[in-house]
Design an enzyme around this catalytic site. Structure first.
Site, mmCIF file in Angstrom:
data_model
loop_
_atom_site.group_PDB
_atom_site.id
_atom_site.type_symbol
_atom_site.label_atom_id
_atom_site.label_comp_id
_atom_site.label_asym_id
_atom_site.label_seq_id
_atom_site.Cartn_x
_atom_site.Cartn_y
_atom_site.Cartn_z
ATOM 1 N N CYS A 58 0.979 -1.054 0.195
ATOM 2 C CA CYS A 58 0.049 -0.162 0.109
ATOM 3 C C CYS A 58 0.943 1.188 0.119
ATOM 4 O O CYS A 58 1.649 1.506 -1.078
ATOM 5 C CB CYS A 58 -0.903 -0.081 1.171
ATOM 6 S SG CYS A 58 -2.357 1.264 0.762
ATOM 7 N N HIS A 110 -3.573 -5.399 1.242
ATOM 8 C CA HIS A 110 -3.317 -5.731 2.808
ATOM 9 C C HIS A 110 -3.700 -7.328 2.874
ATOM 10 O O HIS A 110 -4.678 -7.717 2.266
ATOM 11 C CB HIS A 110 -3.861 -4.940 3.669
ATOM 12 C CG HIS A 110 -3.556 -3.445 3.621
ATOM 13 N ND1 HIS A 110 -2.211 -3.055 4.261
ATOM 14 C CD2 HIS A 110 -4.081 -2.400 3.234
ATOM 15 C CE1 HIS A 110 -2.171 -1.910 3.974
ATOM 16 N NE2 HIS A 110 -3.108 -1.326 3.575
#
Length: 491
Positions: free
Chosen positions: A334, A421
């Protein structure tokens, strides 16, 4: 309303763990139980399915507590999530969706909306479940925050919740903390505090018993039990306090270094790596900590450009470049992935005041932040296996010709970047990644099974060391009348 508030003498006293343990113990008794936290301040969050299949965001701790309760995670379990982007500014997630930004200077102006939403969410859960186990935040005795409290005793008053206070005896001073916590509460709030749970005790319980009896005598309240310290009892963490408890590297294993960014988020992404027998996972905030790493992970962050500037100021950018030049693998997740690209743009100030910054140039991608937050539960192929994860981000990625697709991100040789994630929690993807990057063979580790074993272990400890029947009766019927008042009370 049927429920219980788990308050604490301090932050990190064991509220999240005890809440999860009570959820598992009550569920074993056939009770339909739900976890709840009115307001969570954490950059560790999770995406779950909301109405119509849309993604909603809640604190990671409440997601795990829902698993412990055998309940489906939902936004009502954590109606207010604050994600700090700086020391004075937080992004607000309200009922799972992005609501806006709040600065410390205008906190009290927006508090009533948050409080009303949180209390409605609790009432909704209480109407649908037999018992709701609510977790407090920090300490209920924060006298400077009393006027705006809707998470601790403010919630307890709203729902007439009996309250237990948990304290970490491993830190020392737990008896003073128990007494002082109650003594700083108002008459009305003290009447809701039923007793105590001691957490993280090491040693001979017989030596502790006289102190527990004295505590019951001077407070007129019950000690519901003492949970022992247990080395293997760690759950998905709520905030960065728990990073200090990660195990240190040992000889012989491959060393995984995770960059400890100032605004690190979703560092639970590396929990699955920590369970692998041939890996040692450490967190590092200086170049020396990265120097001998076999694999480096740059995790997510709530302040990508600011944390990238911090990384450069500490010389960590040069350490990452040297690591890649040596042919060693690097993984960005991310915000960490976005740092590895060519440029990061934030024209609307979504994450901070800096509109644009050069990335490290290790991947042929560009990132532009937009106002709308992406919340998804993606599934696809990576490294020849089926993978899944969750996305929580404002950044939109534009990949160049040199970028090879990898889990919603990009790859170039041994440099990997993903927007997903939780992908390493998938056993097949994790094994394929470690085989590709470090040449490791399959270990047979199942992360989901390991998490379930930890929840069962926690439930076992709660059953063995706490008076669960008394706590369940308390949740169902409330406090005994006329609990004694401890002076001086609220200042």
């Amino acid at each position: 309303m049927p429920g219980l508030l788990v308050a604490g003498t301090t932050s990190d006293a064991g509220k999240s763990t005890l809440t999860a343990g009570l959820c598992r113990a009550f569920a074993r008794r056939g009770v339909r139980v739900a976890p709840f936290k009115a307001q969570n301040m954490s950059n560790n969050s999770m995406v779950c399915q909301g109405p119509g299949g849309a993604g909603v965001e809640i604190g990671r701790a409440q997601w795990v507590q829902a698993l412990a309760a055998n309940a489906t995670p939902e936004a009502a379990m954590n109606p207010v999530l604050l994600k700090p982007g700086s020391d004075h500014r937080s992004h607000v997630v309200l009922m799972g969706r992005s609501w806006g930004e709040l600065a410390s200077s205008n906190w009290f102006e927006g508090r009533q909306v948050l409080a009303d939403t949180a209390h409605r969410a609790f009432d909704d859960l209480a109407a649908r479940y037999d018992v709701v186990v609510a977790e407090g935040a920090g300490s209920p005795a924060e006298i400077n925050l009393r006027a705006g409290d809707y998470v601790n005793m403010g919630l307890a008053r709203h729902a007439e919740l009996p309250t237990i206070v948990v304290g970490d005896i491993d830190r020392g001073g737990v008896f003073a903390a128990f007494f002082g916590t109650i003594a700083l509460l108002s008459v009305e709030d003290q009447a809701l505090v039923a007793g105590f749970v001691v957490n993280k005790f090491r040693g001979d319980l017989d030596l502790l018993a006289p102190g527990l009896r004295d505590l019951e005598r001077v407070t007129g309240r019950q000690v519901f039990g003492t949970l022992p310290w247990h080395a293997d009892l760690w759950l998905d963490s709520e905030d960065a306090l728990d990073l200090t408890g990660r195990r240190a590297a040992s000889a012989g294993a491959h060393r995984v270094a995770v960059v400890r960014l100032p605004r690190i988020s979703n560092f639970t992404d590396v929990d699955a790596l920590g369970l692998e027998p041939d890996l040692d996972v450490v967190f590092a905030s200086d170049p020396r900590g990265l120097g001998d790493a076999d694999l480096i992970v740059v995790p997510g962050t709530r302040a990508t450009i600011a944390d990238l500037a911090w990384l450069r100021a500490r010389g960590l950018d040069r350490a990452l470049m040297a690591h890649v030049a040596a042919g060693k693998p690097l993984l960005g997740i991310c915000g960490g992935f976005q740092m590895l690209g060519r440029v990061i743009r934030d024209p609307d100030g979504v994450e901070g005041p800096v509109a644009e910054a050069d990335g490290l140039g290790l991947l042929d991608v560009e990132t532009t932040f937009g106002a709308e937050k992406v919340l998804r539960l993606p599934r696809g192929q990576g490294l020849g296996v089926t993978a899944s994860g969750y996305e929580i981000h404002h950044g939109r990625i534009t990949a160049g010709d040199a970028a090879q697709q990898f889990l919603g991100g990009a790859r170039d040789g041994q440099v990997f970047g993903t927007m997903w994630h939780g992908s390493l929690e998938g056993d097949a993807l994790r094994e394929a990644f470690l085989r590709e990057t470090l040449g490791l063979t399959e270990s047979g580790t199942s992360f989901s099974a390991a998490r379930e074993r930890r929840l069962d272990l926690l439930g076992d400890l709660v059953e063995r060391h706490l008076d669960v029947d008394a706590l369940l009766a308390l949740a169902r019927h409330g406090c005994a009348p006329a609990l004694p008042f401890l002076p001086p009370g609220a200042p």
